[in-house]
Design a protein around this motif. Structure first.
Motif, PDB file in Angstrom:
ATOM      1  N   VAL A   1       0.878  -1.170   0.000  1.00 45.53           N
ATOM      2  CA  VAL A   1       0.000   0.000   0.000  1.00 45.53           C
ATOM      3  C   VAL A   1       0.913   1.217   0.000  1.00 45.53           C
ATOM      4  CG1 VAL A   1      -1.710   1.352   1.262  1.00 45.53           C
ATOM      5  CG2 VAL A   1      -1.925  -1.140   1.157  1.00 45.53           C
ATOM      6  N   GLU A   2       0.831   1.997  -1.070  1.00 39.11           N
ATOM      7  CA  GLU A   2       1.672   3.185  -1.200  1.00 39.11           C
ATOM      8  C   GLU A   2       0.837   4.411  -0.863  1.00 39.11           C
ATOM      9  OE1 GLU A   2       3.269   3.088  -5.129  1.00 39.11           O
ATOM     10  OE2 GLU A   2       4.816   1.628  -4.627  1.00 39.11           O
ATOM     11  N   ALA A   3       1.194   5.079   0.226  1.00 37.36           N
ATOM     12  CA  ALA A   3       0.472   6.270   0.702  1.00 37.36           C
ATOM     13  C   ALA A   3       1.182   7.524   0.222  1.00 37.36           C
ATOM     14  CB  ALA A   3       0.374   6.263   2.223  1.00 37.36           C
ATOM     15  N   ASP A   4       0.403   8.541  -0.121  1.00 33.66           N
ATOM     16  CA  ASP A   4       0.948   9.835  -0.555  1.00 33.66           C
ATOM     17  C   ASP A   4       0.984  10.790   0.628  1.00 33.66           C
ATOM     18  OD1 ASP A   4       1.250   9.105  -3.265  1.00 33.66           O
ATOM     19  OD2 ASP A   4      -0.890   9.421  -3.612  1.00 33.66           O
ATOM     20  N   VAL A   5       2.177  11.215   1.006  1.00 35.17           N
ATOM     21  CA  VAL A   5       2.371  12.121   2.141  1.00 35.17           C
ATOM     22  C   VAL A   5       2.920  13.433   1.611  1.00 35.17           C
ATOM     23  CG1 VAL A   5       3.576  12.490   4.319  1.00 35.17           C
ATOM     24  CG2 VAL A   5       2.780  10.205   3.714  1.00 35.17           C
ATOM     25  N   TYR A   6       2.274  14.550   1.992  1.00 37.41           N
ATOM     26  CA  TYR A   6       2.760  15.861   1.547  1.00 37.41           C
ATOM     27  C   TYR A   6       4.156  16.126   2.102  1.00 37.41           C
ATOM     28  CZ  TYR A   6      -1.788  17.063  -0.378  1.00 37.41           C
ATOM     29  OH  TYR A   6      -2.924  17.091  -1.143  1.00 37.41           O
ATOM     30  N   GLU A   7       4.926  16.858   1.331  1.00 41.85           N
ATOM     31  CA  GLU A   7       6.331  17.062   1.678  1.00 41.85           C
ATOM     32  C   GLU A   7       6.496  17.792   3.005  1.00 41.85           C
ATOM     33  OE1 GLU A   7       8.403  19.566  -1.074  1.00 41.85           O
ATOM     34  OE2 GLU A   7       6.595  20.608  -1.682  1.00 41.85           O
ATOM     35  N   LYS A   8       5.546  18.664   3.374  1.00 42.32           N
ATOM     36  CA  LYS A   8       5.674  19.372   4.647  1.00 42.32           C
ATOM     37  C   LYS A   8       5.448  18.425   5.829  1.00 42.32           C
ATOM     38  CE  LYS A   8       0.845  20.918   4.831  1.00 42.32           C
ATOM     39  NZ  LYS A   8      -0.051  22.093   4.899  1.00 42.32           N
ATOM     40  N   GLU A   9       4.782  17.289   5.608  1.00 44.52           N
ATOM     41  CA  GLU A   9       4.547  16.325   6.668  1.00 44.52           C
ATOM     42  C   GLU A   9       5.582  15.198   6.662  1.00 44.52           C
ATOM     43  OE1 GLU A   9      -0.329  16.627   6.877  1.00 44.52           O
ATOM     44  OE2 GLU A   9       0.602  15.195   5.519  1.00 44.52           O
ATOM     45  N   LEU A  10       6.426  15.186   5.639  1.00 41.65           N
ATOM     46  CA  LEU A  10       7.386  14.093   5.482  1.00 41.65           C
ATOM     47  C   LEU A  10       8.357  13.964   6.658  1.00 41.65           C
ATOM     48  CD1 LEU A  10       8.065  11.860   3.500  1.00 41.65           C
ATOM     49  CD2 LEU A  10       9.674  13.399   2.388  1.00 41.65           C
ATOM     50  N   PRO A  11       8.833  15.079   7.279  1.00 41.89           N
ATOM     51  CA  PRO A  11       9.758  14.904   8.409  1.00 41.89           C
ATOM     52  C   PRO A  11       9.155  14.155   9.588  1.00 41.89           C
ATOM     53  CG  PRO A  11       9.864  17.151   7.565  1.00 41.89           C
ATOM     54  CD  PRO A  11       8.701  16.491   6.898  1.00 41.89           C
ATOM     55  N   LEU A  12       7.832  14.035   9.647  1.00 41.75           N
ATOM     56  CA  LEU A  12       7.189  13.342  10.763  1.00 41.75           C
ATOM     57  C   LEU A  12       7.108  11.837  10.552  1.00 41.75           C
ATOM     58  CD1 LEU A  12       4.189  15.811  11.248  1.00 41.75           C
ATOM     59  CD2 LEU A  12       6.436  15.890  12.335  1.00 41.75           C
ATOM     60  N   VAL A  13       7.337  11.383   9.328  1.00 45.07           N
ATOM     61  CA  VAL A  13       7.170   9.962   8.995  1.00 45.07           C
ATOM     62  C   VAL A  13       8.516   9.262   9.098  1.00 45.07           C
ATOM     63  CG1 VAL A  13       6.351   8.336   7.254  1.00 45.07           C
ATOM     64  CG2 VAL A  13       5.253  10.564   7.491  1.00 45.07           C
ATOM     65  N   ARG A  14       8.508   8.083   9.719  1.00 40.07           N
ATOM     66  CA  ARG A  14       9.722   7.294   9.892  1.00 40.07           C
ATOM     67  C   ARG A  14       9.491   5.863   9.421  1.00 40.07           C
ATOM     68  NH1 ARG A  14      11.221  11.668  10.505  1.00 40.07           N
ATOM     69  NH2 ARG A  14      12.355  12.656  12.232  1.00 40.07           N
ATOM     70  N   VAL A  15      10.558   5.238   8.940  1.00 45.75           N
ATOM     71  CA  VAL A  15      10.486   3.808   8.608  1.00 45.75           C
ATOM     72  C   VAL A  15      10.197   3.031   9.890  1.00 45.75           C
ATOM     73  CG1 VAL A  15      11.783   1.820   7.774  1.00 45.75           C
ATOM     74  CG2 VAL A  15      11.996   4.016   6.606  1.00 45.75           C
ATOM     75  N   GLY A  16       9.211   2.161   9.831  1.00 37.95           N
ATOM     76  CA  GLY A  16       8.781   1.414  11.008  1.00 37.95           C
ATOM     77  C   GLY A  16       7.611   2.051  11.721  1.00 37.95           C
ATOM     78  N   GLY A  17       7.228   3.269  11.301  1.00 30.69           N
ATOM     79  CA  GLY A  17       6.099   3.947  11.924  1.00 30.69           C
ATOM     80  C   GLY A  17       4.784   3.225  11.662  1.00 30.69           C
ATOM     81  N   ARG A  18       3.899   3.300  12.645  1.00 30.08           N
ATOM     82  CA  ARG A  18       2.620   2.580  12.575  1.00 30.08           C
ATOM     83  C   ARG A  18       1.600   3.342  11.737  1.00 30.08           C
ATOM     84  NH1 ARG A  18      -2.162   2.722  15.503  1.00 30.08           N
ATOM     85  NH2 ARG A  18      -3.232   0.727  15.825  1.00 30.08           N
ATOM     86  N   ALA A  19       0.757   2.584  11.033  1.00 29.40           N
ATOM     87  CA  ALA A  19      -0.329   3.179  10.250  1.00 29.40           C
ATOM     88  C   ALA A  19      -1.502   2.215  10.235  1.00 29.40           C
ATOM     89  CB  ALA A  19       0.122   3.496   8.830  1.00 29.40           C
TER      90      ALA A  19
END
Length: 528
Positions: free
Chosen positions: A259-277
């Motif tokens: 599942v490929e999610a689209d994250v806006y670039e301004k929110e990208l610093p909040l996303v980490r590998v291993g983060g829950r969704a």
């Protein structure tokens, strides 16, 4: 004839009315263009002999020619403190809320697509030229298991190599009893070379063993599926002429999907590998799939300004089908910080400010630095302290009033060195009447005023203003009555006042000294 002062007064009045008629958006948009108007107001004030703060005085006895107003935009928009009584606050919808310290938890809600697991895709092609004779898998979407035959291929080149292998195999058998060692080694090398060529052309081991056992070449050689999966692309047709490297099938193993999610670039610093969704699909609204970020793509889509984040999910039952739309909620944690409601911050792009409430209806404009936006709240990095009260709701009215007052009074944004204005002294104001509750007619009123430490405040002027709003349904206008109290010592002030009619009155107790307002208190009084 109208005197020069009268004409100047009319010009000043027109200028002030024009400024007051501007809407909040107009004043923000045209603040830099109002400089000539302010200059005109100051010149009229000088002509009338009125004080003009910030005006430049000319040399004594020397006529100063008019100079053009500077066209450069001011460094910061002029603002001043605003005083609004509680009734007006209620009418325009202003409310106060504290600056709180909270966990900066956030959920990023976005959309995504179910995709094939690219590591589980297989392309079926051949490495020799030939013709398809038999076609066993003849439509797209069909499930095939590993090693299942897909088609048979007639290839003159492959048939020739099979014959060479058979010939080398027979030669090796005849030379087994040869007395010449080089002859036996040469025969064995020919068999090995022919077998290796068949293996490199993807002839399966069982087909090579069949050649060894049957001693007859196969005219049409079967080719098998390399993986378990579904046929997602099919180019093969019965009787088709194929060339080396030509793709005939594409097969996808759907036991795991992305599942490929689209994250806006301004929110990208909040996303980490291993983060829950948490992922939900419209086709299965009651199911929530929990996954973790497996990969963040190293590029941003230029048109959408989004970055793709990949999540992997087991799909043994095949319910998740590539191409489905998905709703993705990404849980983001970010420590602890100060937050205020979003509508408490006025953001013009170049500056952000809040209105800090000091009590008694006074609001101070203060610049702040904002951080993350957390739904209905926004993080404040600097500018306010925990526990301070800020205005929320209809803050654009406060900003409009603040800009107008600051501009007309010649106020400028205070430099950082001056710091914020000192907080007002908090007074303890107590009101009571005799009788209690008051009656229609004369009543004895008493107000006790103390400072924050409990020390009585003497030598002040205390007024109590009673106000009852108009009641159009009863054809009654608004009523107002003011009672001035006299000092009795020990911070106590007494006096006699009239209550005009029974009902609910809004009372305001104002404490002043030498024309300076020390404090005020709003309360509701119900007269019998």
């Amino acid at each position: 004839m109208m005197s020069s002062q009268s004409r100047a007064g009319i010009v000043l009045l027109v200028a002030l009315v024009a400024l007051g008629a501007l809407t909040y958006g107009d004043r923000v948009r045209f603040s830099s263009r109002l400089t000539p108007v302010f200059a005109l107001v100051q010149r009229v004030q000088r002509a009338l002999g009125l004080p003009s703060r910030g005006a430049d005085s000319g040399r004594a006895g020397a006529a100063q020619p008019p100079t053009a107003a500077p066209q450069a935009a001011p460094a910061a928009t002029a603002r001043a403190e605003v005083s609004i009584d509680p009734r007006r606050q209620q009418l325009i919808g202003v409310r106060t809320t504290p600056v709180t310290r909270a966990t900066l938890a956030q959920t990023i809600r976005t959309v995504g697509l179910v995709r094939y697991d690219e590591t589980r895709l297989a392309d079926v092609n051949v490495k020799v030229e030939g013709w398809i004779r038999d076609l066993y898998v003849d439509y797209t979407g069909r499930f095939v298991s590993r090693d299942r035959p897909l088609f048979t291929l007639y290839s003159p080149e492959l048939l020739m190599t099979e014959n060479e292998y058979q010939l080398a195999f027979k030669t090796r058998e005849r030379l087994q009893q040869s007395q010449v060692p080089d002859a036996r080694e040469r025969a064995e090398a020919l068999v090995t070379a022919a077998r290796q060529r068949l293996e490199l052309w993807d002839l399966p081991p069982d087909q090579i063993r069949a050649l060894d056992e049957q001693r007859e070449p196969q005219v049409a050689v079967p080719f098998h599926s390399p993986v378990d999966g579904f046929v997602i692309e099919k180019q093969a047709l019965k009787g088709m002429h194929v060339m080396p490297g030509q793709s005939l099938y594409k097969i996808a193993d759907l036991s795991v999907v992305w599942v490929e999610a689209d994250v806006y670039e301004k929110e990208l610093p909040l996303v980490r590998v291993g983060g829950r969704a948490v992922v939900t699909l419209d086709v299965y609204p009651d199911e929530r799939l929990v996954g973790h970020a497996a990969y963040i793509y190293p590029y941003v889509e230029e048109k959408t300004r989004t970055n793709k984040v990949r999540y992997e999910f087991e799909n043994r039952a095949g319910r998740l089908k590539p191409g489905m739309y998905a709703n993705v909620e990404i849980d983001v944690g970010g420590g602890v910080g100060l937050i205020v409601p979003t509508d408490a911050v006025l953001d013009s792009g170049k500056e952000q400010l809040v209105f800090v409430a000091h009590g008694d209806g006074y609001f101070e404009p203060r610049h702040v630095k904002i951080g993350r936006r957390l739904g209905e709240n926004v993080q404040i990095l600097e500018g306010v302290k925990e526990g301070e009260q800020v205005a929320a709701g209809a803050t654009f009215f406060l900003d409009s009033e603040s800009q107008l007052r600051g501009s007309l009074q010649g106020y400028e944004a205070a430099p950082v060195a001056q710091g914020a204005p000192a907080a007002r002294e908090q007074l303890d104001i107590a009101f009571r009447s005799q009788p209690d509750p008051p009656k229609i007619g004369e009543n004895q009123m008493e107000v006790t005023v103390k400072d924050s430490s409990g020390k009585p405040i003497d030598g002040a002027e205390v007024d109590v203003q009673f106000f009852m709003p108009a009641m159009p349904t009863m054809n009654m206008p608004a009523m107002r009555n003011n009672v001035k109290l006299s000092p009795s010592g020990g911070g106590v002030y007494r006096g006699t006042g009239q209550v005009l009619m029974a009902g609910q009155w809004e009372a305001t107790v104002a404490v002043t000294r030498n024309g300076q307002r020390l404090g005020a208190k709003q309360l509701t009084v119900v007269a019998r």
